[in-house]
Design an enzyme around this catalytic site. Structure first.
Site, PDB file in Angstrom:
ATOM      1  N   GLY A   1       0.848  -1.189   0.000  1.00 51.87           N
ATOM      2  CA  GLY A   1       0.000   0.000   0.000  1.00 51.87           C
ATOM      3  C   GLY A   1       0.875   1.226   0.000  1.00 51.87           C
ATOM      4  N   CYS A   2       0.238   2.383   0.027  1.00 53.68           N
ATOM      5  CA  CYS A   2       1.028   3.608  -0.043  1.00 53.68           C
ATOM      6  C   CYS A   2       1.519   4.016   1.339  1.00 53.68           C
ATOM      7  CB  CYS A   2       0.222   4.722  -0.669  1.00 53.68           C
ATOM      8  SG  CYS A   2      -1.505   4.674  -0.248  1.00 53.68           S
ATOM      9  N   VAL A   3       0.857   3.577   2.383  1.00 52.45           N
ATOM     10  CA  VAL A   3       1.296   3.991   3.720  1.00 52.45           C
ATOM     11  C   VAL A   3       1.365   2.796   4.679  1.00 52.45           C
ATOM     12  CG1 VAL A   3       0.696   6.409   3.773  1.00 52.45           C
ATOM     13  CG2 VAL A   3      -1.067   4.713   4.098  1.00 52.45           C
TER      14      VAL A   3
END
Lengths: 106, 410
Positions: free
Chosen positions: A104-106
């Protein structure tokens, strides 16, 4: 790290239950992992998605396919994919197919 | 003469074009920067527009003032990138630009048409976005007259530009509606595809606790299938119906259609990019930066700021036939507005989840990680000045590009 025993074979899994080495994956492992995700039976369509995910990861340096990669590549609608693997399909498919947790992005 | 071509004059393209122009020999290199218009958006400011805290003048400026004379600044749409032929076709005068090196910084945008019913009859009536200036301004007009009801904030799918903005929007809404004396008439709901407030455990727990304290309901693992704008209800793929009076949507984010036309992107038009070198995985003389990449880092201005060093150093090394040493570590820093003149802060990388502590200096801070403080809020507001007056003018912002564990508590 922990191990998961399926039919007498030990598989190394990480803290979140993802298989550490995708090459150790077997169909028996998939069936057991699916049960843990609440899927009692894997149908032909489930297998089509799982096989696609493994092929996709093999060509993408081990990265698990995103939801969109699965719907585009395995020719399945998003709605059907959610029906097959309820809630988080991308994550569930990765877990059952013995792949890494989707990034995921974070 | 050799040519370095930069596509997109947003945060990434503008900063990197300037940096590269200052490093390359002017007798040997020409730097060309292309964008469709001269409007430059301070996108983090869009969050404040619906609540009347920022106006157009705070978030949109003419980009010409930030581009030095040494860069050829071309205003045109781009027809096609032909990376196998090392050239780009513009719509303006059918110009073809041959390049030696290319930087793609064409960003990403929202696509409400990807979700059934989202762009239907409710769009801009009681369904809004705030990821475009127009959307944020339209939502402000609506909120100015709103007397309360059920507000649902929904993230359609990830990745999105600035993953914390939806949370900030809710925190600000809670604050502003309290100030306006209508908080008791407003129900706030966050419907997200994530299993909680955030992905990583510590940040998710801290932000989840904030949502609970502010009486904001969370509808987790929510993957929207369609919007029914007649009955004002959204439906998920697993048949969960969530009714709304006001729907604030963060639609699907996709890279530019140009990337699709040029056959360079993935299913969402993001370009496959080496997550450490930021070089295209397919073309050796192409670098990708900012929101246009497919790397698993936040799509945010701070991330671009931290990427810049890597792009510039690696590209220069490659040009000079040297080994590339610079490795982007996925570093991102996000101030998260929590309302009531406070904010929290997260600092993280590919390998390290957000942790509590102090930033950027251990013990001293002055900013608190994963804790609310007024100084964090001041930092957030100061960022607008940092952006226009330092970052866009090519002056170094004193924050280290590499992620550091200093000051963080495990």
């Amino acid at each position: 790290m922990a191990t998961k025993k399926v039919k007498g074979v030990a598989y190394e899994v990480n803290d979140e239950g993802f298989l550490v080495d995708p090459t150790t994956w077997t169909k028996e492992y998939a069936v057991e992992a699916a049960k843990e995700e609440g899927l009692e039976e894997l149908t032909e369509t489930h297998w089509k998605v799982i096989d696609f995910a493994r092929q996709s990861a093999a060509t993408a340096g081990g990265a698990s396919p995103t939801l969109r990669t699965i719907t585009d590549g395995a020719a399945i609608t998003t709605k059907d994919l959610f029906a097959l693997f309820p809630k988080g399909p991308a994550k569930k498919v990765a877990k059952i197919a013995g792949l890494k947790k989707p990034e995921g992005c974070v | 003469m050799k040519t370095l071509l930069v596509l997109g004059a947003g945060t990434a393209g503008t900063m990197i074009a300037k940096k590269m122009a200052s490093k390359l020999d002017k007798n040997q290199w020409k730097v060309i920067l292309v964008d469709k218009d001269t409007k430059h958006y301070y996108q983090p400011g869009f969050l404040f527009v619906p609540f009347g805290k920022y106006e157009e003048k705070h978030v949109i400026k003419n980009n010409r003032q930030y581009i030095p004379a040494g860069i050829e600044y071309v205003i045109s749409n781009i027809e096609l990138i032909e990376p196998d032929a090392n050239q780009v076709r513009l719509t303006l005068d059918n110009r073809v630009i041959k390049y030696d090196y290319l930087i793609v910084a064409t960003g990403c945008d929202i696509h409400p048409e990807e979700t059934e019913g989202l762009k239907g009859e409710g769009w801009r009536k009681n369904i809004f976005d705030f990821y475009t200036y127009d959307g944020a301004a339209a939502l402000r007009k609506f909120l100015d007259r709103w007397e309360g009801g059920r507000m649902v904030v929904n993230v359609v799918e990830n990745p999105i530009k600035c993953p914390v903005a939806p949370l900030e929007f809710l925190f600000l809404a809670d604050w502003v509606f309290t100030q306006r004396g209508i908080r008791n008439k407003v129900e706030l709901v966050y419907a997200t595809p994530l299993p909680g407030a955030f992905t990583k455990p510590k940040a998710s727990a801290a932000l989840g606790a904030l949502l609970a304290r502010k009486n904001i309901q969370i509808e987790a693992d929510y993957n929207i299938g369609e919007v029914d704008p007649v009955n004002n209800v959204i439906k998920s793929y697993d048949e969960r119906e969530v009714p709304y009076d006001l729907l604030v949507s963060i639609p699907t984010n996709k890279g530019s259609d140009l990337i699709k036309r040029s056959g360079m992107g993935d299913a969402l038009n993001f370009i496959p990019t080496d997550k450490h070198t930021l070089q295209s995985t397919k073309w050796q003389n192409v670098w990708v930066t900012g929101d246009a990449t497919n790397i698993p880092a936040s799509k945010a201005g701070a991330t671009i700021h931290f990427q810049m060093e890597t792009v510039v150093e690696n590209m220069l090394a490659h040009i000079h036939g040297k080994e590339m040493h610079s490795k982007f570590d996925g570093h991102a820093t996000c101030y998260i507005e929590t309302g009531f003149n406070k904010a929290t802060l997260i600092d993280f990388s590919y390998d390290q989840e957000p942790l509590p502590g102090m930033y950027p200096m251990p013990l001293v801070g002055p900013f608190t990680l994963l804790g609310e403080s007024t100084i964090n809020h001041i930092g957030k507001l100061a960022f607008r000045y940092l952006y226009w007056d330092l970052m866009m003018r090519g002056i170094e912002v004193p924050l280290p590009s590499q992620f550091s564990m200093a000051g963080k508590k495990k």
